[in-house]
Write a protein that holds these residues in place. Structure first.
Motif, PDB file in Angstrom:
ATOM      1  N   LYS A   1       0.829  -1.199   0.000  1.00  0.00           N
ATOM      2  CA  LYS A   1       0.000   0.000   0.000  1.00  0.00           C
ATOM      3  C   LYS A   1       0.869   1.257   0.000  1.00  0.00           C
ATOM      4  CE  LYS A   1      -4.044  -2.031   2.001  1.00  0.00           C
ATOM      5  NZ  LYS A   1      -4.643  -2.521   3.227  1.00  0.00           N
ATOM      6  N   ALA A   2       0.323   2.281  -0.611  1.00  0.00           N
ATOM      7  CA  ALA A   2       1.070   3.542  -0.639  1.00  0.00           C
ATOM      8  C   ALA A   2       0.089   4.690  -0.503  1.00  0.00           C
ATOM      9  CB  ALA A   2       1.834   3.680  -1.948  1.00  0.00           C
ATOM     10  N   GLU A   3       0.641   5.817  -0.080  1.00  0.00           N
ATOM     11  CA  GLU A   3      -0.221   6.986   0.009  1.00  0.00           C
ATOM     12  C   GLU A   3      -0.346   7.634  -1.349  1.00  0.00           C
ATOM     13  OE1 GLU A   3       0.758   9.602   3.523  1.00  0.00           O
ATOM     14  OE2 GLU A   3       1.305   7.556   4.142  1.00  0.00           O
ATOM     15  N   LYS A   4      -1.434   8.348  -1.517  1.00  0.00           N
ATOM     16  CA  LYS A   4      -1.653   9.026  -2.793  1.00  0.00           C
ATOM     17  C   LYS A   4      -0.554  10.069  -3.003  1.00  0.00           C
ATOM     18  CE  LYS A   4      -5.679  10.533  -5.354  1.00  0.00           C
ATOM     19  NZ  LYS A   4      -5.297  11.437  -6.267  1.00  0.00           N
ATOM     20  N   GLY A   5       0.009  10.086  -4.184  1.00  0.00           N
ATOM     21  CA  GLY A   5       1.039  11.075  -4.485  1.00  0.00           C
ATOM     22  C   GLY A   5       2.443  10.665  -4.059  1.00  0.00           C
ATOM     23  N   GLU A   6       2.531   9.596  -3.299  1.00  0.00           N
ATOM     24  CA  GLU A   6       3.845   9.140  -2.843  1.00  0.00           C
ATOM     25  C   GLU A   6       4.637   8.583  -4.027  1.00  0.00           C
ATOM     26  OE1 GLU A   6       3.534   6.060   0.060  1.00  0.00           O
ATOM     27  OE2 GLU A   6       5.548   6.426   0.866  1.00  0.00           O
ATOM     28  N   THR A   7       5.924   8.873  -4.057  1.00  0.00           N
ATOM     29  CA  THR A   7       6.704   8.311  -5.159  1.00  0.00           C
ATOM     30  C   THR A   7       6.978   6.840  -4.881  1.00  0.00           C
ATOM     31  OG1 THR A   7       8.805   8.853  -4.130  1.00  0.00           O
ATOM     32  CG2 THR A   7       7.889  10.490  -5.634  1.00  0.00           C
TER      33      THR A   7
ATOM     34  N   SER B   1      14.192  18.490  -4.920  1.00  0.00           N
ATOM     35  CA  SER B   1      13.212  18.029  -5.888  1.00  0.00           C
ATOM     36  C   SER B   1      13.839  16.955  -6.772  1.00  0.00           C
ATOM     37  CB  SER B   1      12.779  19.203  -6.763  1.00  0.00           C
ATOM     38  OG  SER B   1      13.889  19.720  -7.440  1.00  0.00           O
ATOM     39  N   PRO B   2      13.051  15.944  -7.159  1.00  0.00           N
ATOM     40  CA  PRO B   2      13.620  14.904  -8.013  1.00  0.00           C
ATOM     41  C   PRO B   2      13.829  15.427  -9.431  1.00  0.00           C
ATOM     42  CG  PRO B   2      11.277  14.489  -7.653  1.00  0.00           C
ATOM     43  CD  PRO B   2      11.633  15.702  -6.849  1.00  0.00           C
ATOM     44  N   THR B   3      14.934  15.059 -10.049  1.00  0.00           N
ATOM     45  CA  THR B   3      15.152  15.509 -11.420  1.00  0.00           C
ATOM     46  C   THR B   3      15.161  14.345 -12.401  1.00  0.00           C
ATOM     47  OG1 THR B   3      17.517  15.294 -11.191  1.00  0.00           O
ATOM     48  CG2 THR B   3      16.593  17.457 -10.757  1.00  0.00           C
ATOM     49  N   GLY B   4      15.278  13.147 -11.873  1.00  0.00           N
ATOM     50  CA  GLY B   4      15.322  12.002 -12.770  1.00  0.00           C
ATOM     51  C   GLY B   4      16.541  12.011 -13.654  1.00  0.00           C
TER      52      GLY B   4
ATOM     53  N   CYS C   1      12.140   7.418  -8.435  1.00  0.00           N
ATOM     54  CA  CYS C   1      12.245   8.628  -7.614  1.00  0.00           C
ATOM     55  C   CYS C   1      11.274   9.708  -8.074  1.00  0.00           C
ATOM     56  CB  CYS C   1      13.664   9.181  -7.618  1.00  0.00           C
ATOM     57  SG  CYS C   1      14.155   9.869  -9.195  1.00  0.00           S
ATOM     58  N   SER C   2      10.895   9.670  -9.357  1.00  0.00           N
ATOM     59  CA  SER C   2      10.068  10.771  -9.842  1.00  0.00           C
ATOM     60  C   SER C   2       8.666  10.317 -10.235  1.00  0.00           C
ATOM     61  CB  SER C   2      10.752  11.448 -11.039  1.00  0.00           C
ATOM     62  OG  SER C   2      10.874  10.535 -12.101  1.00  0.00           O
ATOM     63  N   THR C   3       8.396   9.024 -10.184  1.00  0.00           N
ATOM     64  CA  THR C   3       7.072   8.557 -10.596  1.00  0.00           C
ATOM     65  C   THR C   3       6.219   8.258  -9.370  1.00  0.00           C
ATOM     66  OG1 THR C   3       8.257   7.439 -12.364  1.00  0.00           O
ATOM     67  CG2 THR C   3       5.897   6.979 -12.175  1.00  0.00           C
ATOM     68  N   PRO C   4       5.039   8.849  -9.298  1.00  0.00           N
ATOM     69  CA  PRO C   4       4.169   8.523  -8.182  1.00  0.00           C
ATOM     70  C   PRO C   4       3.552   7.135  -8.359  1.00  0.00           C
ATOM     71  CG  PRO C   4       3.208  10.278  -9.542  1.00  0.00           C
ATOM     72  CD  PRO C   4       4.494   9.878 -10.181  1.00  0.00           C
ATOM     73  N   VAL C   5       3.243   6.502  -7.251  1.00  0.00           N
ATOM     74  CA  VAL C   5       2.590   5.190  -7.311  1.00  0.00           C
ATOM     75  C   VAL C   5       1.205   5.371  -7.910  1.00  0.00           C
ATOM     76  CG1 VAL C   5       1.715   3.278  -5.942  1.00  0.00           C
ATOM     77  CG2 VAL C   5       3.809   4.449  -5.243  1.00  0.00           C
ATOM     78  N   SER C   6       0.849   4.497  -8.836  1.00  0.00           N
ATOM     79  CA  SER C   6      -0.521   4.544  -9.330  1.00  0.00           C
ATOM     80  C   SER C   6      -1.191   3.225  -8.984  1.00  0.00           C
ATOM     81  CB  SER C   6      -0.539   4.802 -10.833  1.00  0.00           C
ATOM     82  OG  SER C   6       0.272   3.859 -11.487  1.00  0.00           O
ATOM     83  N   ALA C   7      -2.510   3.252  -8.955  1.00  0.00           N
ATOM     84  CA  ALA C   7      -3.250   2.092  -8.477  1.00  0.00           C
ATOM     85  C   ALA C   7      -2.954   0.874  -9.348  1.00  0.00           C
ATOM     86  CB  ALA C   7      -4.743   2.395  -8.480  1.00  0.00           C
TER      87      ALA C   7
END
Ligand SMILES: Cc1cc2nc3c(=O)[nH]c(=O)nc-3n(C[C@H](O)[C@H](O)[C@H](O)COP(=O)(O)O)c2cc1C
Ligand code: SF4
Ligand code: SF4
Ligand code: FES
Lengths: 150, 547, 636
Positions: free
Chosen positions: B13-19, B41-44, B63-69
Motif C-alpha cells: 500500500k502507498a499513500e496518494k502522491g507518494e513516489t 526536488s527529483p530531477t530524474g 524517484c520521480s514517478t508517483p505510485v498509481s493504483a
C-alpha cells in the motif's frame, strides 16, 4: 554598452532574461560578465544561474567575436558532401574552436546546425558573406581573401 | 494508505502522491540512487532508481514517478539489474581511476554502487572527462573530472540556499558544474557553507586540505608552533575514538599535539568566552538604545551570506570578531608564535582565515586551519592514536575555561552563553540550560528571559534557508539579539568533521558537551578566571567596540 | 491603401472575395512582372545579387514590377525568378545567378525563350498565351507526383502580404471557425480528421486539444513548435518563411479551439528571415483585427508572441521548450505531468508542431472527411519531407501520408539513377536507415513504428555508394552527444561511448596492439548493449530514439561494419582516417608536385630530395597519390 545597460528597466522577470541576453548579444556580439551581474541584480536571480542558463544555448558566446566571424554549416546535407573535413580544416586554419575566438582576436568560429541552403553545401560564411559548395582546398583562399579585403 | 500496488508480486500500500521510491524505502526495499536527495526536488537525472513495470516491461524511474493504483513493479528483475549495471559502468568509464589517491575513497557512493552491483571488470574503454580543478577557494576543492553530474550540489545551492554559486553549464558532452564565467568559487557568491561538500556523492567536491604543508612545517625546529582546537572538534574526536568525557579527550589531544611538535596547544573555548563576554558588553550597551535586533554570529558563512546576498542586514550584525580571530589577536599579544594553527569542524573557517589574511595585511594571522577530519589524519600520519598514553591540560591562558565557551559550538550555544553572562553581571543566579530544553531538531527557537525586572526576547536560527524564511520576523519582533548559524546543528555537523554528519552522530557529540557543561561550575564566561584576569590586568572592560 | 480592417472584413465576410485579384499570377499584366523567390536558401545561393542585377537591368528606364514571392520549396532550383511579360504566361527560371540575369531577361522580354537549362516550367492561364514546348508547372513530374496540400500556394502567395494571402482564400477558415463553431466543435472536427502530430510523437491533435480544453482552467497557452533543429529537416523554415500567414491562421484556430488567450511561436533565433516575416505577418493580422482583443466582435482575445529560441536541439522537446520559454536551461522534465495539464508557467499548454498547425486551416475549410481521403492505414493527410543528400532535387516535397520510400525517390530522382541509391536515412538524429530492398516500405506512423524507425519532422537523407553508413551514424551520434541536454546518464555518457566505439571502428588506432583490436571486435556487442540502455532508460525522446540509427545500421548494413572492423576498409572511401599516406623514399625523386597540390600543406621536403608527409596535417584526401608519377606514395 553602458547606455544600453542603463536603458534596462528596474526589475526584470525570469522569463525575460533570455531575450535581454539575446539583445545584448545581437548588439555587442558576445555576453559580458558585467551584463550578467546587472541582470542578476535586476532579476534577483543569482549570476551563477544566469550563466548556467546562457551557456546551455548555442547562441551565446562569452568572448568577443573576432575581426572575422566565420560560420560553417554542419547540417546533414553539408556533411554528406564532406562538411566535416571543411569544419576540421577551418578550425586548423583559423586556429579557433567552436564558440571561441583566436588568440589574436582575428577569427571567431560559429558552427551552425543548418544554414538553410542544403543544396549548396558545404556552406561557409565570413562576416556574412556566403561561400557555397566549398572544397577543402579553397578554404585558405577564402579566409586570406577576406583578410586582404579588410 | 489509499493506493494498492504490487511490488515483486506482493500486494503493498502507498499513500496518494507518494513516489515509488519512498514507498519502497518505507517497505524496506533498498533501491540505488545517485541524483535523489531527500530534501531536494527529483530531477530524474541518474536513472539508477529504475524499476520494471511488470505489465509492459518498461523501466520507470522510481524517484520521480508517483505510485498509481494496481501498478505492478519488479525492483530487481534481470532487466533492471542489467540497466543499473550498465549505467554505473558508463560512469566508471570516464571516471579517473585514482581511488587510491582520492580523499573520498571508502565513503564514495559511486565506489559503493560498483561494489553493490558487483562490477569487478572494466567493460567500456573511452576517453576520460577533461575536468578542470577549481582550487580558488581556501576551503573547497572541486575536481570536475570526478563529477558524475548528478546535480545534487547545484540543487542544494539553489533550492536550499538560493545562492547558485555553482550551476550546470553548457550541455551535452560539455556539461559541467561551474561558477559564473568559470572564475572559481572564491570569486563567486559562494558562502563556503559546505553544503555541496556534504551533498556530493563522489570526490568531486572535497574540503581543501593543508595537511601536507603543515606536516612539512612541523619538522622545522627553528619556528615556534601553536595550535588552537575547537570544542566541536574535540567532541568529534571523542566520539570517533570512543572517549566518553570531553575533558579526557581534550587532554589526550593536547598531550598528543605537544608531542608531535606544537609548543603550545590551546582550546578555542577560551576565545569563545571572550566572544561571549564582549558580545554581552555590546548588548548591555544596546539595551539603553532604541531596540533593533543585534545579529550575533561566529559563522563566516553567515557573514558572507549577509555581505553578498542581503547587505541591508549588515548594519545589524555585531562587529565583534569571531573567536578564531580573537584567538589570533590575543595570542599574538600574550605569547608570540611563528606558526598558528586552528582546528575547526568547518571549512568556512579556512575561508575566514584566508579572507582576513587578504584584507587586513599585517594583522596577526591564523596560518593554517585544519578540519577535524584533517586533525584525525594528522595524528594518524604521525603515528598517534587516541586514547593517548598521557594527558595534558591546555596551555596558559587556555588552562582555564568556562563550560559556556565549550557549549558555544553547539546549538543555542551563543544564546545560552550570553544569557548566562548577562544574568551573572546583573547578579542574578544563573538559570542553567533553560534553552537546552528546546528540542535540538528545531531550526528556529525563541527564548524569553528577565533581566533587572524587564523581559527580553531572543531568537536563534540555524541554516541559511531558515534565516531567509524568518528574516522578516527577525527584523520585526523586537528581539534583543538573534543567533544565526549556517549549519543545522551549529558547529557540530560542520562538513569538516571526521565522521559523517547524521543526526545520531550529532546527538552523540552534543551529549558529550552537555555532560561537561552540567558538571562544570565555571559555567559562564565571566566566571573564567583568566578572562577576569585579562580585563583586570589590562585595566579595560572590553577589547572591541561594536561601532 | 484602405484600412486593413475593412479589407479583411469585406474579404472574409462580404461577397468581395476576389477583390485582390491583382496579386495573383492569373492576371494579365501590362508591364513586365518579375517575381523573385527570396528566402534563406536562395539568399545564400545569391538571390540578393540577382535582384540587384534585375534592378540594374531595368535601370529606371523601363517600367516593371518586382515582387518578392514565396518559394516552390525546391532548394536546388535556387535562385528562382519568375517572369511574366504582357500577354504571356508566367515562366519560372532556376539557378539564376546574377551573371545570367541579363541573358535571360534580354531574351524573355523579347518573347524569346532562353536556354532550356534555366527553365523550370510555365504557369499558363486563360487569356494568356502559353510558351511553346514548355511544360506546365503542375504537369512537371516533380510537382505532379506530389500531393501539395499544405504547400499548395507555395511559389505564388507573397510572404509579406496579407492581401495576397487573403487572395488565396486565407483566413476564411479562421473567420468561419470563430463565427460559426464552438471550441469543442473545432476539437471534434480535428479529432475526426485523425490529424496526428507531425513533430514526431504522432499524437492525435484533436485529442490533445480536447484534453487542454477540458482542464477548464481560464488561462491556457498554445505553442507553435517551430524549433526545428534536426539536421536535414528544413520544412518548418519553409513554412514560416514563405507562408507565415498560414502558420498564424493555424495558430489562431488552435488557440481558439483550446481556449488559449496566449499563443507563442517558438522559433530558432537563427531563422532570422522567418522571424522577420512572422513578425510582419503578426503586425498585419493585428491591424486587420484578426488577432488581439475581441476578434470580429466575438469577445475572443488571442495574443500571439514570437519567442526566439536561443538554440538547442533538445528544446524541440515540449517540456524543454517550455522550460526555455520560462527562462530556464532547456532540459526536459519527467512526464507526467503532461503540458496539457501543467505546462508553461504551470498552466495547461498545447504544444504543436508547425506542420501540424499548417494542416488545420485546410481541415477547417474542407472538413475532416476530405482530409481522410488521402492516407494509409491509420495515418491520414499529407506529409512534408525535407529531401537532401544524393538526389537531383533537394528541397521540401509533400506527398500523401504513407507514401513509400520509392514514391518519394521517384519524385526527386529524375533520371533513373535510383538504382545507385544505397539507403535512405529518415527522421534525422532520432531516425534510422532504410536499405534499398526495403524501399517499398510505407512511411505511415504504424509501419514506421513497427520498423523501429521514427519519422521525426520528415528529414529524408538519400545516400548512395559514396556514403558510408558508419560515417553517417557517427555524424548523428556526434550530434546527439553535443545536443543531449546532458542531464541523464544513459544519454550523455551512452552517446559518448557510442561515438568512441564508432570512432574506433572507423579510424586507425594510435598504437595498433592486440588490446585495441579486441576492443574494436567487442565494439558491436557494446553498441547493442548501450543502445538498449539508452532506449529503455533515457529521460526523453532524444536519448530514447538516438540508438535507432545505430541499430538500423547494424541490422541492415552489418557487412559494412564488418568490413570496417575486420578488413579495416571503407568501401565508400569516406572513413579516411582508416588510411595513412606515406612517401616511399626510394621511389621519390623530389619533384615536389605532391607538396604543391596538397590542400593541407602536409607534405614537406626540398627539391630533388625525398619528401615527407606530416601525418597530423594530412587530411587523407589522396591527391598526392593521384598526382605522383613515380608511385612514391603508399597507402597503409
Ligand atoms: C529530442 C526531441 C526533439 C524534438 N524536436 C521537435 C521539433 O524540432 N519540432 C517539433 O515540432 N517537435 C519536436 N519534438 C516533439 C515535441 O516534443 C512535441 O511532441 C511536438 O512538438 C508536439 O507537436 P505535434 O503533436 O504537433 O507533433 C521533439 C521531441 C524530442 C524528444
Ligand atoms: S560535483 Fe558532486 S554533487 Fe555536484 S554534480 Fe558533480 S557529482 Fe554531483
Ligand atoms: S535523454 Fe538526453 S536530452 Fe533527454 S533528458 Fe536525458 S540527457 Fe537530456
Ligand atoms: S535517483 Fe531517480 S533518477 Fe536518479
Amino acid at each position: 554598452m553602458e547606455k544600453f545597460m542603463e536603458s534596462l528597466p528596474e526589475k526584470i522577470k525570469k522569463n525575460e532574461i533570455l531575450s535581454y541576453l539575446q539583445e545584448f548579444q545581437d548588439r555587442f556580439g558576445y555576453i559580458e560578465l558585467s551584463f550578467i551581474e546587472l541582470l542578476s541584480k535586476k532579476s534577483e536571480i543569482p549570476s551563477g544561474k544566469i550563466y548556467g542558463i546562457a551557456s546551455f544555448y548555442n547562441q551565446f558566446r562569452f568572448k568577443p567575436k573576432g575581426k572575422f566571424h566565420v560560420q560553417v554549416c554542419e547540417g546533414s546535407s553539408c556533411h554528406v558532401n564532406s562538411g566535416l573535413i571543411i569544419i576540421e580544416e577551418l578550425k586548423k586554419i583559423i586556429k579557433t574552436d567552436e564558440k571561441e575566438t583566436s588568440s589574436d582576436s582575428k577569427y571567431s568560429l560559429e558552427i551552425i546546425p543548418c544554414m538553410g541552403a542544403c543544396s549548396q553545401g558545404p556552406v561557409v560564411s565570413v562576416n556574412g558573406k556566403f561561400f557555397t559548395k566549398v572544397k577543402p582546398s579553397e578554404l585558405k583562399q577564402i579566409i586570406s581573401q577576406q583578410d586582404e579585403i579588410a | 494508505m489509499a493506493i494498492e500496488f504490487y511490488v515483486n508480486n506482493t500486494l503493498q500500500k502507498a499513500e496518494k502522491g507518494e513516489t515509488i521510491l519512498s514507498a519502497l524505502n518505507r517497505i524496506g526495499i533498498s533501491i540505488p540512487t545517485l541524483c535523489n536527495m531527500a530534501e531536494l526536488s527529483p530531477t530524474g537525472a541518474c536513472r539508477l532508481c529504475v524499476v520494471e513495470n511488470a505489465d509492459n516491461g518498461n523501466l520507470i524511474t522510481s524517484c520521480s514517478t508517483p505510485v498509481s493504483a494496481n501498478l505492478r513493479i519488479l525492483t530487481h528483475s534481470p532487466e533492471v539489474i542489467a540497466a543499473r549495471k550498465t549505467i554505473v559502468e558508463l560512469l566508471l568509464t570516464n571516471h579517473p581511476e585514482n581511488c587510491l589517491y582520492c580523499d573520498k575513497s571508502g565513503d564514495c557512493e559511486l565506489q559503493k554502487l560498483a561494489e553493490e552491483l558487483n562490477i569487478r571488470e572494466k567493460l567500456f574503454y573511452g576517453n576520460k572527462i577533461f575536468g578542470k580543478t577549481d582550487r580558488s577557494s581556501p576551503g573547497i576543492v572541486r575536481d570536475m573530472s570526478k563529477c558524475i553530474l548528478c546535480g545534487r550540489c547545484v540543487r542544494i545551492c539553489e533550492e536550499i540556499l538560493d545562492i547558485s554559486a555553482i550551476d550546470l553549464i553548457n550541455r551535452g558532452k560539455n556539461t559541467s558544474i561551474e561558477t559564473v564565467f568559470q572564475k572559481g568559487l572564491y570569486y563567486s557568491d559562494c558562502i563556503h557553507c559546505g553544503l555541496c561538500v556534504t551533498a556530493c556523492p563522489t570526490g568531486a567536491i572535497l574540503p581543501k586540505s593543508n595537511l601536507n604543508q603543515l606536516i612539512e612545517k612541523l619538522g622545522d625546529t627553528k619556528i615556534s608552533k601553536s595550535i588552537v582546537v575547537s570544542s566541536a572538534s574535540i567532541a568529534d574526536m571523542a566520539s570517533k575514538y570512543g572517549i566518553r568525557k570531553y575533558e579526557e579527550a581534550r587532554n589526550y589531544i593536547m598531550a598528543a599535539l605537544h608531542d608531535i611538535g606544537f609548543e603550545k596547544a590551546y582550546t578555542m573555548s577560551l576565545f569563545s568566552d571572550f566572544f561571549i563576554s564582549e558580545a554581552a558588553t555590546a548588548i548591555l550597551e544596546k539595551i539603553t538604545k532604541p531596540p533593533k535586533p543585534l545579529i550575533i554570529t561566529d559563522c563566516p558563512a553567515v557573514k558572507k551570506y549577509i555581505q553578498t546576498k542581503d547587505p541591508e542586514l549588515s548594519q545589524f550584525v555585531c562587529k565583534i570578531p569571531p573567536s578564531q580571530q580573537i584567538a589570533a589577536k590575543l595570542l599574538s599579544i600574550e605569547q608570540k608564535t611563528d606558526l598558528l594553527v586552528s582546528v575547526s569542524p568547518c571549512i568556512a573557517h579556512k575561508y575566514e582565515a584566508v579572507q582576513t589574511q587578504n584584507t587586513n595585511k599585517g594583522v596577526p594571522e591564523i596560518d593554517f586551519v585544519l578540519t577535524s577530519g584533517e586533525l584525525s589524519k594528522l595524528l594518524k600520519t604521525l603515528g598517534v592514536s587516541l586514547p593517548y598514553t598521557k594527558k595534558e591540560t591546555p596551555d596558559k591562558p587556555a588552562n582555564s575555561d568556562s563550560s559556556a565557551g565549550v557549549f558555544f559550538e553547539t546549538k543555542h550555544g551563543i544564546t545560552e552563553g550570553i544569557v548566562r553572562e548577562l544574568s551573572l553581571r546583573s547578579g542574578l543566579s544563573i538559570q542553567l540550560n533553560r534553552i537546552l530544553e528546546i528540542k535540538p531538531e528545531k531550526d528556529f527557537a525563541e527564548y524569553e528571559f528577565d533581566l533587572n525586572g524587564s523581559k527580553y526576547r531572543v531568537a536563534a536560527v540555524y541554516g541559511i534557508e531558515n534565516f531567509k524564511k524568518y528574516r522578516t520576523q527577525i527584523l520585526k519582533d523586537n528581539y534583543l539579539f538573534v543567533e544565526v548559524r549556517s549549519c543545522r546543528y551549529a558547529c557540530l555537523d560542520g562538513c569538516g568533521q571526521s565522521q559523517s554528519v547524521d543526526i545520531e552522530n550529532t546527538k552523540r557529540l552534543r551529549k558529550i558537551i552537555v555532560e561537561y557543561d552540567e558538571k562544570n561550575s565555571n559555567n559562564s564566561a565571566g566566571k573564567n578566571p583568566n578572562i577576569k584576569g585579562f580585563y583586570r590586568s589590562n585595566n579595560i572592560d572590553r577589547i572591541f567596540n561594536n561601532d | 491603401m484602405k484600412n486593413l480592417k475593412d479589407i479583411a472584413y469585406k474579404t472574409l465576410f462580404g461577397k468581395d472575395q476576389k477583390a485582390f485579384k491583382e496579386f495573383r499570377y492569373e492576371r494579365s499584366v501590362d508591364i513586365p512582372h518579375i517575381f523573385v523567390e527570396r528566402n534563406t536558401g536562395s539568399i545564400i545561393a545569391g538571390i540578393e545579387d540577382t535582384i540587384d542585377y534585375i534592378k540594374r537591368y531595368f535601370n529606371d528606364e523601363t517600367d516593371y514590377v518586382l515582387i518578392e514571392n514565396s518559394s516552390l520549396g525546391i532548394s536546388s532550383f535556387d535562385p528562382v525568378i519568375g517572369v511574366q511579360v504582357p500577354g504571356r504566361a508566367l515562366i519560372l527560371f532556376k539557378n539564376v545567378k546574377y551573371n545570367y540575369v541579363s541573358t535571360i531577361l534580354d531574351s524573355i522580354l523579347n518573347h524569346i525563350l532562353p536556354d532550356n537549362d534555366f527553365i523550370i516550367a510555365q504557369v499558363a492561364n486563360e487569356g494568356l498565351s502559353a510558351w511553346p514546348d514548355i511544360t506546365e508547372l503542375s504537369e512537371l513530374g516533380l510537382f505532379a507526383k506530389q500531393n501539395r496540400r499544405v504547400l499548395k500556394n507555395f511559389g505564388f502567395v507573397q510572404p509579406e502580404s496579407i492581401e495576397s494571402y487573403f487572395n488565396f482564400g486565407g483566413y476564411s477558415a479562421f473567420a468561419q471557425t470563430i463565427t460559426q463553431k464552438t471550441p469543442i466543435e473545432v476539437c471534434n472536427i480535428v479529432e475526426e480528421s485523425h490529424l496526428r502530430g507531425r513533430g514526431g510523437g504522432a499524437y492525435r491533435t484533436g485529442k490533445k486539444w480536447r484534453d487542454a480544453l477540458n482542464t477548464g482552467k481560464s488561462l491556457k497557452y498554445f505553442i507553435c513548435n517551430a524549433d526545428e533543429s534536426d539536421p536535414g529537416s528544413f520544412s518548418g523554415r519553409l513554412l514560416a518563411e514563405n507562408n507565415p500567414h498560414l502558420v498564424v491562421e493555424g495558430i489562431l484556430i488552435g488557440a481558439y479551439a483550446v481556449g488559449a488567450r496566449k499563443a507563442v511561436i517558438y522559433i530558432r533565433n537563427t531563422y532570422s528571415l522567418a522571424i522577420e516575416r512572422l513578425q510582419k505577418a503578426l503586425e498585419q493580422v493585428e491591424k486587420a483585427g484578426l488577432c488581439g482583443e475581441d476578434i470580429f466582435g466575438s469577445g475572443i482575445d488571442i495574443d500571439i508572441e514570437i519567442f526566439k529560441g536561443p538554440g538547442a536541439y533538445v528544446c524541440g522537446e515540449e517540456t524543454a521548450l517550455i522550460a526555455s520559454i520560462e527562462g530556464e536551461r532547456g532540459a526536459p522534465k519527467p512526464k507526467p505531468p503532461y503540458p496539457t495539464q501543467e505546462g508553461l508557467f504551470g498552466f495547461p499548454t498545447v504544444v504543436n508542431n508547425i506542420e501540424t498547425i499548417c494542416n488545420v486551416p485546410w481541415i477547417m475549410q474542407n472538413g475532416a472527411e476530405k482530409f481522410m481521403e488521402t492516407g494509409f492505414k491509420n495515418s491520414f493527410g499529407t506529409k512534408l519531407f525535407s529531401v537532401s543528400g544524393k538526389t537531383d532535387v533537394i528541397g521540401v516535397i509533400e506527398t500523401v501520408m504513407g507514401a513509400s520510400v520509392n514514391d518519394i525517390l521517384d519524385v526527386c530522382i529524375l533520371d533513373g539513377r535510383k538504382s545507385e541509391i544505397k539507403a535512405v536515412h529518415i527522421g534525422g538524429p532520432s531516425g534510422g536507415f532504410i536499405d534499398a530492398p526495403n524501399f517499398g516500405l510505407n512511411l505511415d506512423y504504424e509501419t514506421i513504428n513497427s520498423s523501429k524507425l521514427w519519422l521525426g519532422s520528415g528529414s529524408f537523407l538519400v545516400l548512395d555508394e559514396s556514403n558510408c553508413i558508419i560515417d553517417i551514424s557517427k555524424y548523428f551520434i556526434r550530434f546527439i552527444n553535443n545536443e543531449s541536454c546532458g542531464k541523464c546518464i544513459p544519454c550523455r555518457e551512452g552517446s559518448q561511448r557510442l561515438l568512441e566505439i564508432l570512432e574506433r571502428i572507423s579510424e586507425k588506432p594510435q598504437d595498433n596492439n592486440k588490446h585495441e583490436s579486441l576492443l574494436r571486435f567487442k565494439g558491436v556487442t557494446q553498441l547493442e548493449q548501450i543502445s538498449k540502455l539508452m532506449q529503455k532508460t533515457s529521460l526523453c525522446g532524444l536519448g530514447q530514439n538516438a540508438p535507432n540509427t545505430i541499430l538500423s545500421g547494424l541490422a541492415k548494413f552489418r557487412q559494412e561494419y564488418e568490413e570496417h572492423i575486420y578488413e579495416r576498409k571503407c568501401v565508400a572511401n569516406v572513413c579516411r582516417n582508416l588510411k595513412e599516406y606515406f612517401v616511399i623514399i626510394d621511389n621519390c625523386v623530389g619533384c615536389g608536385i605532391c607538396a604543391k597540390k596538397c590542400p593541407a600543406d602536409a607534405i614537406i621536403g626540398s627539391d630533388h630530395h625525398a619528401h615527407f608527409i606530416v601525418q597530423d596535417r594530412c587530411i587523407k584526401c589522396g591527391v598526392c597519390e593521384s598526382v605522383c608519377k613515380f608511385n612514391a606514395i603508399m597507402v597503409k
